[in-house]
Motif scaffolding. Sequence first.
Motif, PDB file in Angstrom:
ATOM      1  N   VAL A   1       0.823  -1.207   0.000  1.00  0.00           N
ATOM      2  CA  VAL A   1       0.000   0.000   0.000  1.00  0.00           C
ATOM      3  C   VAL A   1       0.859   1.260   0.000  1.00  0.00           C
ATOM      4  O   VAL A   1       0.369   2.350  -0.306  1.00  0.00           O
ATOM      5  N   GLY A   2       2.144   1.130   0.293  1.00  0.00           N
ATOM      6  CA  GLY A   2       3.044   2.276   0.268  1.00  0.00           C
ATOM      7  C   GLY A   2       3.215   2.895  -1.100  1.00  0.00           C
ATOM      8  O   GLY A   2       3.664   4.038  -1.209  1.00  0.00           O
ATOM      9  N   VAL A   3       2.861   2.136  -2.151  1.00  0.00           N
ATOM     10  CA  VAL A   3       2.895   2.706  -3.501  1.00  0.00           C
ATOM     11  C   VAL A   3       1.968   3.909  -3.598  1.00  0.00           C
ATOM     12  O   VAL A   3       2.221   4.853  -4.352  1.00  0.00           O
ATOM     13  N   ILE A   4       0.880   3.883  -2.816  1.00  0.00           N
ATOM     14  CA  ILE A   4      -0.055   5.016  -2.776  1.00  0.00           C
ATOM     15  C   ILE A   4       0.298   5.970  -1.645  1.00  0.00           C
ATOM     16  O   ILE A   4       0.315   7.190  -1.822  1.00  0.00           O
ATOM     17  N   VAL A   5       0.623   5.413  -0.484  1.00  0.00           N
ATOM     18  CA  VAL A   5       0.880   6.232   0.703  1.00  0.00           C
ATOM     19  C   VAL A   5       2.070   7.163   0.482  1.00  0.00           C
ATOM     20  O   VAL A   5       2.015   8.354   0.822  1.00  0.00           O
ATOM     21  N   GLY A   6       3.158   6.641  -0.105  1.00  0.00           N
ATOM     22  CA  GLY A   6       4.362   7.450  -0.280  1.00  0.00           C
ATOM     23  C   GLY A   6       4.134   8.688  -1.125  1.00  0.00           C
ATOM     24  O   GLY A   6       4.369   9.824  -0.665  1.00  0.00           O
ATOM     25  N   PRO A   7       3.660   8.555  -2.382  1.00  0.00           N
ATOM     26  CA  PRO A   7       3.441   9.754  -3.203  1.00  0.00           C
ATOM     27  C   PRO A   7       2.380  10.698  -2.640  1.00  0.00           C
ATOM     28  O   PRO A   7       2.529  11.922  -2.746  1.00  0.00           O
ATOM     29  N   VAL A   8       1.300  10.165  -2.044  1.00  0.00           N
ATOM     30  CA  VAL A   8       0.267  11.040  -1.480  1.00  0.00           C
ATOM     31  C   VAL A   8       0.848  11.874  -0.346  1.00  0.00           C
ATOM     32  O   VAL A   8       0.585  13.082  -0.242  1.00  0.00           O
ATOM     33  N   THR A   9       1.659  11.256   0.508  1.00  0.00           N
ATOM     34  CA  THR A   9       2.310  12.006   1.583  1.00  0.00           C
ATOM     35  C   THR A   9       3.239  13.077   1.016  1.00  0.00           C
ATOM     36  O   THR A   9       3.277  14.207   1.520  1.00  0.00           O
ATOM     37  N   ALA A  10       3.969  12.729  -0.038  1.00  0.00           N
ATOM     38  CA  ALA A  10       4.868  13.702  -0.664  1.00  0.00           C
ATOM     39  C   ALA A  10       4.079  14.874  -1.247  1.00  0.00           C
ATOM     40  O   ALA A  10       4.517  16.034  -1.160  1.00  0.00           O
ATOM     41  N   VAL A  11       2.922  14.601  -1.837  1.00  0.00           N
ATOM     42  CA  VAL A  11       2.087  15.668  -2.386  1.00  0.00           C
ATOM     43  C   VAL A  11       1.621  16.615  -1.283  1.00  0.00           C
ATOM     44  O   VAL A  11       1.669  17.842  -1.427  1.00  0.00           O
ATOM     45  N   ILE A  12       1.171  16.055  -0.162  1.00  0.00           N
ATOM     46  CA  ILE A  12       0.674  16.891   0.940  1.00  0.00           C
ATOM     47  C   ILE A  12       1.799  17.729   1.537  1.00  0.00           C
ATOM     48  O   ILE A  12       1.638  18.934   1.789  1.00  0.00           O
ATOM     49  N   LEU A  13       2.962  17.125   1.744  1.00  0.00           N
ATOM     50  CA  LEU A  13       4.093  17.878   2.289  1.00  0.00           C
ATOM     51  C   LEU A  13       4.571  18.945   1.317  1.00  0.00           C
ATOM     52  O   LEU A  13       4.996  20.033   1.740  1.00  0.00           O
ATOM     53  N   ASN A  14       4.494  18.656   0.027  1.00  0.00           N
ATOM     54  CA  ASN A  14       4.872  19.655  -0.967  1.00  0.00           C
ATOM     55  C   ASN A  14       3.916  20.842  -0.941  1.00  0.00           C
ATOM     56  O   ASN A  14       4.322  22.000  -1.098  1.00  0.00           O
ATOM     57  N   ALA A  15       2.609  20.567  -0.731  1.00  0.00           N
ATOM     58  CA  ALA A  15       1.644  21.660  -0.611  1.00  0.00           C
ATOM     59  C   ALA A  15       1.934  22.512   0.616  1.00  0.00           C
ATOM     60  O   ALA A  15       1.849  23.754   0.571  1.00  0.00           O
ATOM     61  N   VAL A  16       2.306  21.860   1.729  1.00  0.00           N
ATOM     62  CA  VAL A  16       2.683  22.612   2.939  1.00  0.00           C
ATOM     63  C   VAL A  16       3.897  23.495   2.657  1.00  0.00           C
ATOM     64  O   VAL A  16       3.942  24.673   3.054  1.00  0.00           O
ATOM     65  N   ARG A  17       4.888  22.944   1.952  1.00  0.00           N
ATOM     66  CA  ARG A  17       6.097  23.729   1.647  1.00  0.00           C
ATOM     67  C   ARG A  17       5.777  24.942   0.780  1.00  0.00           C
ATOM     68  O   ARG A  17       6.277  26.042   1.025  1.00  0.00           O
ATOM     69  N   GLN A  18       4.916  24.758  -0.232  1.00  0.00           N
ATOM     70  CA  GLN A  18       4.596  25.866  -1.116  1.00  0.00           C
ATOM     71  C   GLN A  18       3.834  26.960  -0.379  1.00  0.00           C
ATOM     72  O   GLN A  18       4.065  28.160  -0.618  1.00  0.00           O
ATOM     73  N   VAL A  19       2.922  26.566   0.500  1.00  0.00           N
ATOM     74  CA  VAL A  19       2.179  27.555   1.265  1.00  0.00           C
ATOM     75  C   VAL A  19       3.112  28.332   2.191  1.00  0.00           C
ATOM     76  O   VAL A  19       3.013  29.566   2.326  1.00  0.00           O
ATOM     77  N   ARG A  20       4.038  27.643   2.837  1.00  0.00           N
ATOM     78  CA  ARG A  20       4.995  28.323   3.715  1.00  0.00           C
ATOM     79  C   ARG A  20       5.920  29.239   2.934  1.00  0.00           C
ATOM     80  O   ARG A  20       6.303  30.309   3.423  1.00  0.00           O
ATOM     81  N   ASP A  21       6.308  28.842   1.734  1.00  0.00           N
ATOM     82  CA  ASP A  21       7.192  29.695   0.943  1.00  0.00           C
ATOM     83  C   ASP A  21       6.482  30.980   0.499  1.00  0.00           C
ATOM     84  O   ASP A  21       7.133  32.034   0.343  1.00  0.00           O
ATOM     85  N   ARG A  22       5.156  30.904   0.276  1.00  0.00           N
ATOM     86  CA  ARG A  22       4.421  32.079  -0.163  1.00  0.00           C
ATOM     87  C   ARG A  22       3.872  32.921   0.984  1.00  0.00           C
ATOM     88  O   ARG A  22       3.295  33.988   0.751  1.00  0.00           O
TER      89      ARG A  22
END
Length: 343
Positions: free
Chosen positions: A321-342
């Motif tokens: 199930v990590g095939v889904i969990v890994g990229p989804v977690t990366a997407v959410i953390l990337n959204a957090v990073r973009q919001v913090r950068d802006r």
Amino acid sequence: MRTLNASRYWREFVLWALLLLAAYAFWRWMATYVLPFVLAGTLAWFVLPLVERLEDFGLGRVWAVLLSLGGVMATLVVLSGAILLLLTAELVQASHRLPTYLKSRPFGIAKAFHEWNRLRDQLGLGRGSFSQEINSLYRMLTVVVKSVGHLLVVLPEMALMMVVAVVAAFFILRDYPRILTWMRRISPPALRRSMGRFTTMMAGGLWGYVRAELALVSLTALTTAGGLLLIRAPYAVLVGLMAGLLDLVSFMGPTIVLVPWAAGAAVAGHWPLSIHLLLVLAAVAVVRQLSEPRLVGQGTGLHPLVVLFSLYMGIRLFGGVGVIVGPVTAVILNAVRQVRDRA
């Protein structure tokens, strides 16, 4: 100035460490409890544009939600029914051909074991006894039966989860404006401005991931069917469709279809077909492994190396199930990073 930079660095380090620990704890211990509502939110997000379009045509909110959800679920049911009917028809046809095939080859089993022992001799493994081969086959079938039994056991739970998800999606869509207002009201004032940006970025990344997965499933189906057509194997289109659908389940896909087929062909003495099937499987695996990081990376806005790392860590920590969990977690953390950068 150096002390300030060091302090900020360590604050960022602790923040991201806590976020990673929170993500791990969520997927490890909480995901199974909130999964129906996560699915409901995802379904509602996909159906919302259709609901709003029907409202523009003058339909009430409740009727627009009912028609939208009903249409989506009916489409899924029709597609699933068509696939099951196709599979059933092919299985019935195969069952009708099996007795004729067995009658026409009275010495097929003996020949198969003779060929198998000859292969073992060529590989330097020695000859295997009949009982050993039967025991090996029995153990393999036991694993398959247990897997199917486990799937049958969890089917009622999966059905309940889907019912809860659909009902929850109905209420989310019906009361979407009030739910959105309530979420903004309970969120901290400092986060209210960035809440909309975070939701938009996260939804865009998740939608890109879903599109990438659908593209990979289609690629698997087309590559499998094309390879089977190239070697003139029977039921190429059907097997390609099955491989694509099974590709939605981690580590299954064409493997669970082509490997037993190749093994059966080898046991029956059809070595060219067995080798060709394994070559098709290898080609599909190479195409998918080369395409997955790139397609997922383009869909989610992540670098292919990040996607590859998230896939690897997801599999190592959570299994298939990590095939889904890994990229989804990366997407959410990337959204957090973009919001913090802006911010």
